[in-house]
Design a protein around this motif. Sequence first.
Motif, PDB file in Angstrom:
ATOM      1  N   ILE A  82       0.866  -1.177   0.000  1.00 36.82           N
ATOM      2  CA  ILE A  82       0.000   0.000   0.000  1.00 36.82           C
ATOM      3  C   ILE A  82       0.900   1.223   0.000  1.00 36.82           C
ATOM      4  CG2 ILE A  82      -1.600   1.345   1.428  1.00 36.82           C
ATOM      5  CD1 ILE A  82      -2.929  -1.279   2.214  1.00 36.82           C
ATOM      6  N   GLN A  83       0.525   2.228  -0.804  1.00 36.70           N
ATOM      7  CA  GLN A  83       1.346   3.424  -0.950  1.00 36.70           C
ATOM      8  C   GLN A  83       0.475   4.660  -0.747  1.00 36.70           C
ATOM      9  OE1 GLN A  83       2.957   2.958  -4.901  1.00 36.70           O
ATOM     10  NE2 GLN A  83       3.777   0.921  -4.440  1.00 36.70           N
ATOM     11  N   VAL A  84       0.937   5.545   0.128  1.00 33.85           N
ATOM     12  CA  VAL A  84       0.204   6.778   0.447  1.00 33.85           C
ATOM     13  C   VAL A  84       1.191   7.936   0.390  1.00 33.85           C
ATOM     14  CG1 VAL A  84      -1.240   7.980   2.120  1.00 33.85           C
ATOM     15  CG2 VAL A  84      -1.312   5.472   1.990  1.00 33.85           C
ATOM     16  N   VAL A  85       0.883   8.940  -0.431  1.00 33.02           N
ATOM     17  CA  VAL A  85       1.795  10.076  -0.607  1.00 33.02           C
ATOM     18  C   VAL A  85       1.025  11.373  -0.393  1.00 33.02           C
ATOM     19  CG1 VAL A  85       3.420  11.249  -2.136  1.00 33.02           C
ATOM     20  CG2 VAL A  85       3.124   8.762  -2.300  1.00 33.02           C
ATOM     21  N   GLY A 104      -8.697   6.606  -4.931  1.00 31.99           N
ATOM     22  CA  GLY A 104      -8.562   6.418  -3.498  1.00 31.99           C
ATOM     23  C   GLY A 104      -7.884   7.571  -2.787  1.00 31.99           C
ATOM     24  N   TRP A 105      -8.188   8.810  -3.148  1.00 36.35           N
ATOM     25  CA  TRP A 105      -7.548   9.972  -2.542  1.00 36.35           C
ATOM     26  C   TRP A 105      -7.962  10.145  -1.086  1.00 36.35           C
ATOM     27  CZ3 TRP A 105      -3.806  12.868  -4.868  1.00 36.35           C
ATOM     28  CH2 TRP A 105      -3.653  12.707  -6.254  1.00 36.35           C
ATOM     29  N   LEU A 106      -7.043  10.679  -0.279  1.00 34.38           N
ATOM     30  CA  LEU A 106      -7.332  11.141   1.063  1.00 34.38           C
ATOM     31  C   LEU A 106      -7.205  12.655   1.075  1.00 34.38           C
ATOM     32  CD1 LEU A 106      -5.251   8.569   3.175  1.00 34.38           C
ATOM     33  CD2 LEU A 106      -7.620   8.381   2.389  1.00 34.38           C
ATOM     34  N   GLU A 118      -5.394  19.643   1.799  1.00 36.86           N
ATOM     35  CA  GLU A 118      -4.269  18.948   1.190  1.00 36.86           C
ATOM     36  C   GLU A 118      -4.721  17.551   0.785  1.00 36.86           C
ATOM     37  OE1 GLU A 118      -0.498  19.062   3.173  1.00 36.86           O
ATOM     38  OE2 GLU A 118      -0.886  21.035   4.040  1.00 36.86           O
ATOM     39  N   LEU A 119      -4.058  17.012  -0.233  1.00 34.99           N
ATOM     40  CA  LEU A 119      -4.440  15.713  -0.776  1.00 34.99           C
ATOM     41  C   LEU A 119      -3.321  14.685  -0.626  1.00 34.99           C
ATOM     42  CD1 LEU A 119      -6.113  16.873  -4.113  1.00 34.99           C
ATOM     43  CD2 LEU A 119      -7.277  15.926  -2.111  1.00 34.99           C
ATOM     44  N   ALA A 120      -3.736  13.463  -0.407  1.00 30.69           N
ATOM     45  CA  ALA A 120      -2.798  12.332  -0.396  1.00 30.69           C
ATOM     46  C   ALA A 120      -3.228  11.335  -1.463  1.00 30.69           C
ATOM     47  CB  ALA A 120      -2.764  11.653   0.973  1.00 30.69           C
ATOM     48  N   TRP A 121      -2.311  11.029  -2.364  1.00 30.28           N
ATOM     49  CA  TRP A 121      -2.528   9.987  -3.367  1.00 30.28           C
ATOM     50  C   TRP A 121      -2.342   8.630  -2.717  1.00 30.28           C
ATOM     51  CZ3 TRP A 121       0.801   6.136  -4.871  1.00 30.28           C
ATOM     52  CH2 TRP A 121       0.502   5.443  -6.057  1.00 30.28           C
ATOM     53  N   THR A 122      -3.161   7.658  -3.107  1.00 32.35           N
ATOM     54  CA  THR A 122      -2.927   6.272  -2.697  1.00 32.35           C
ATOM     55  C   THR A 122      -2.991   5.390  -3.947  1.00 32.35           C
ATOM     56  OG1 THR A 122      -5.176   5.394  -2.362  1.00 32.35           O
ATOM     57  CG2 THR A 122      -4.297   6.837  -0.638  1.00 32.35           C
ATOM     58  N   ASN A 123      -2.441   4.214  -3.828  1.00 32.13           N
ATOM     59  CA  ASN A 123      -2.497   3.260  -4.946  1.00 32.13           C
ATOM     60  C   ASN A 123      -3.706   2.331  -4.810  1.00 32.13           C
ATOM     61  OD1 ASN A 123      -1.623   1.683  -2.795  1.00 32.13           O
ATOM     62  ND2 ASN A 123      -0.166   0.496  -4.023  1.00 32.13           N
ATOM     63  N   GLN A 124      -4.698   2.742  -4.020  1.00 27.36           N
ATOM     64  CA  GLN A 124      -5.845   1.904  -3.734  1.00 27.36           C
ATOM     65  C   GLN A 124      -7.077   2.292  -4.557  1.00 27.36           C
ATOM     66  OE1 GLN A 124      -5.496  -0.808  -1.264  1.00 27.36           O
ATOM     67  NE2 GLN A 124      -3.530  -0.161  -2.111  1.00 27.36           N
ATOM     68  N   ASP A 125      -7.768   1.287  -5.076  1.00 33.37           N
ATOM     69  CA  ASP A 125      -9.023   1.511  -5.799  1.00 33.37           C
ATOM     70  C   ASP A 125     -10.159   1.456  -4.778  1.00 33.37           C
ATOM     71  OD1 ASP A 125     -10.948   1.819  -7.727  1.00 33.37           O
ATOM     72  OD2 ASP A 125     -10.953  -0.298  -8.320  1.00 33.37           O
ATOM     73  N   GLU A 143      -5.203   4.764  10.109  1.00 33.91           N
ATOM     74  CA  GLU A 143      -6.464   4.079  10.428  1.00 33.91           C
ATOM     75  C   GLU A 143      -7.200   3.627   9.169  1.00 33.91           C
ATOM     76  OE1 GLU A 143      -8.462   6.987  12.735  1.00 33.91           O
ATOM     77  OE2 GLU A 143      -7.413   6.471  14.616  1.00 33.91           O
ATOM     78  N   GLN A 144      -6.914   4.251   8.042  1.00 33.34           N
ATOM     79  CA  GLN A 144      -7.563   3.846   6.790  1.00 33.34           C
ATOM     80  C   GLN A 144      -7.064   2.480   6.323  1.00 33.34           C
ATOM     81  OE1 GLN A 144     -10.046   6.062   6.000  1.00 33.34           O
ATOM     82  NE2 GLN A 144      -9.134   6.975   7.846  1.00 33.34           N
ATOM     83  N   PHE A 145      -5.942   2.025   6.899  1.00 33.62           N
ATOM     84  CA  PHE A 145      -5.322   0.768   6.478  1.00 33.62           C
ATOM     85  C   PHE A 145      -5.024  -0.082   7.718  1.00 33.62           C
ATOM     86  CE2 PHE A 145      -4.172   4.317   3.732  1.00 33.62           C
ATOM     87  CZ  PHE A 145      -4.757   3.912   2.540  1.00 33.62           C
ATOM     88  N   PRO A 146      -6.051  -0.596   8.370  1.00 36.77           N
ATOM     89  CA  PRO A 146      -5.889  -1.275   9.663  1.00 36.77           C
ATOM     90  C   PRO A 146      -5.063  -2.557   9.599  1.00 36.77           C
ATOM     91  CG  PRO A 146      -8.111  -1.586   8.809  1.00 36.77           C
ATOM     92  CD  PRO A 146      -7.465  -0.560   7.937  1.00 36.77           C
ATOM     93  N   ASN A 147      -4.921  -3.166   8.433  1.00 37.47           N
ATOM     94  CA  ASN A 147      -4.175  -4.416   8.329  1.00 37.47           C
ATOM     95  C   ASN A 147      -2.682  -4.215   8.056  1.00 37.47           C
ATOM     96  OD1 ASN A 147      -6.501  -6.004   8.725  1.00 37.47           O
ATOM     97  ND2 ASN A 147      -7.051  -5.805   6.563  1.00 37.47           N
TER      98      ASN A 147
END
Length: 220
Positions: A76-79, A92-94, A109-116, A150-154
């Motif tokens: 998982i990638q979050v930028v 899958g923006w935050l 502000e925005l965070a890109w993720t590699n999640q669909d 918290e968006q990625f609990p695993n």
Amino acid sequence: MSRIETIAEGVTLYLGDCREILPTLGKVDAVVTDPPYGIGFAAQPTTGQRKAGQGREKWDDSVVDGLPSLLDRGNIQVVWGGNYYGLTPTRGWLSWFKPDAPPSMAHFELAWTNQDRNARQISCSIAATNAERVGHPTQKPLAVMKWTLEQFPNCQTILDPFMGSGTTGVAAVKMGRQFIGIEIEPKYFDIACKRISEALKQPDMFIEPPTPAKQEALEL
């Protein structure tokens, strides 16, 4: 000279260039980071920052070359600030909404993720985080980084290759996650070591912290 600080079992911080250190590391559950955006914000300290002794810094004058290759250690990638980079399209923006942002600053502000996945947003005051500030000009609020994780609990192992003052690491250890951080600037590295060490002494209630281990400094 590069150093490795083992803050606790499962919590390791590297002082050095992430482009040199990352090839020596294995895969992790998630890369969560806030790299330079190339907007020159660090070179324009606010009045409050200047009063606190913050000087002009140039590390934010350009974006990071080859960022996608630095993210592939994480499943998982979050930028944060990913909108300033040519990353692959995602839904899958935050988003961090700043209800008290002045007109001269961005209201979110925005965070890109590699999640669909569906986009998500947090509302978090800027002023409410003033007590956390440790001198880093682009320091994220701890609440925002905890919410991000918290968006990625695993995801139990978190890597931040642009650690800065260590907010991602503080959030991770308070949530009982393992953490690997890399920072190239010695003064911010030292701040991160101190903040994460202190966070381990005050974990969130009902969360098992990483097992403490003797701190050590090694040459790379």
